[in-house]
Design a protein around this motif. Structure first.
Motif, mmCIF file in Angstrom:
data_model
loop_
_atom_site.group_PDB
_atom_site.id
_atom_site.type_symbol
_atom_site.label_atom_id
_atom_site.label_comp_id
_atom_site.label_asym_id
_atom_site.label_seq_id
_atom_site.Cartn_x
_atom_site.Cartn_y
_atom_site.Cartn_z
ATOM 1 N N LYS A 1 6.223 41.409 36.519
ATOM 2 C CA LYS A 1 7.421 42.073 36.033
ATOM 3 C C LYS A 1 7.039 43.392 35.377
ATOM 4 O O LYS A 1 6.003 43.498 34.737
ATOM 5 N N ALA A 2 7.902 44.362 35.550
ATOM 6 C CA ALA A 2 7.708 45.629 34.851
ATOM 7 C C ALA A 2 7.937 45.389 33.361
ATOM 8 O O ALA A 2 8.771 44.552 32.981
ATOM 9 N N THR B 1 15.949 50.210 30.743
ATOM 10 C CA THR B 1 15.331 49.089 30.034
ATOM 11 C C THR B 1 13.998 48.711 30.651
ATOM 12 O O THR B 1 13.120 48.220 29.962
ATOM 13 N N GLU B 2 13.848 48.914 31.969
ATOM 14 C CA GLU B 2 12.547 48.692 32.605
ATOM 15 C C GLU B 2 11.725 49.956 32.426
ATOM 16 O O GLU B 2 12.192 51.058 32.686
ATOM 17 N N LEU B 3 10.496 49.771 31.969
ATOM 18 C CA LEU B 3 9.687 50.897 31.532
ATOM 19 C C LEU B 3 8.565 51.212 32.494
ATOM 20 O O LEU B 3 8.031 50.329 33.156
ATOM 21 N N ASP B 4 8.189 52.472 32.541
ATOM 22 C CA ASP B 4 6.991 52.858 33.275
ATOM 23 C C ASP B 4 5.881 53.147 32.257
ATOM 24 O O ASP B 4 6.109 53.092 31.045
ATOM 25 N N ASP B 5 4.702 53.452 32.742
ATOM 26 C CA ASP B 5 3.552 53.622 31.859
ATOM 27 C C ASP B 5 3.770 54.694 30.808
ATOM 28 O O ASP B 5 3.330 54.549 29.663
ATOM 29 N N ALA B 6 4.444 55.766 31.153
ATOM 30 C CA ALA B 6 4.665 56.855 30.198
ATOM 31 C C ALA B 6 5.565 56.446 29.041
ATOM 32 O O ALA B 6 5.516 57.054 27.969
ATOM 33 N N ASP B 7 6.381 55.405 29.230
ATOM 34 C CA ASP B 7 7.298 54.951 28.191
ATOM 35 C C ASP B 7 6.638 54.031 27.164
ATOM 36 O O ASP B 7 7.152 53.870 26.058
ATOM 37 N N LEU C 1 9.516 44.715 22.722
ATOM 38 C CA LEU C 1 8.883 45.209 23.939
ATOM 39 C C LEU C 1 8.214 44.036 24.622
ATOM 40 O O LEU C 1 7.384 43.357 24.024
ATOM 41 N N HIS C 2 8.570 43.793 25.871
ATOM 42 C CA HIS C 2 7.961 42.742 26.680
ATOM 43 C C HIS C 2 7.051 43.409 27.691
ATOM 44 O O HIS C 2 7.530 44.112 28.577
#
Length: 71
Positions: free
Chosen positions: A6-7, A44-50, A68-69
Motif C-alpha cells: 500500500k502507498a 491522502t495517498e502520499l508519494d516519497d516527497a510528501d 501517518l501510515h
C-alpha cells in the motif's frame, strides 16, 4: 498471490482537529484550510516527497490528530 504494498497515507481525526493550520504550513502539498477554515486534503495517498513534510506535521500537531501510515 501477494498484495502489492500500500502507498503511505495520512488520516486526520476530525474530532480532535482544531484546524489551526500548522499541518498546512508544514505540508501544503497534502493539507489546506478551506474558505471556512476547515482542514481538507489535496491528497491522502502520499508519494516519497510528501513523507518528510507529513512527518513534521504529525510531530507538530498540537492535538495529535494526524496519523501517518507508512506500511
Amino acid at each position: 498471490m501477494s498484495q502489492p504494498p500500500k502507498a503511505p497515507y495520512v488520516e486526520v481525526d476530525f474530532r480532535k482537529c482544531e484546524s489551526n493550520g500548522l499541518c498546512e504550513a508544514l505540508a501544503p502539498a497534502v493539507f489546506y484550510l478551506d474558505d471556512d477554515d476547515y482542514l481538507q486534503f489535496h491528497k491522502t495517498e502520499l508519494d516519497d516527497a510528501d513523507l518528510e513534510p507529513v512527518r513534521r506535521a504529525v510531530a507538530s500537531c498540537p492535538t495529535a490528530a494526524i496519523t501517518l501510515h507508512e506500511s
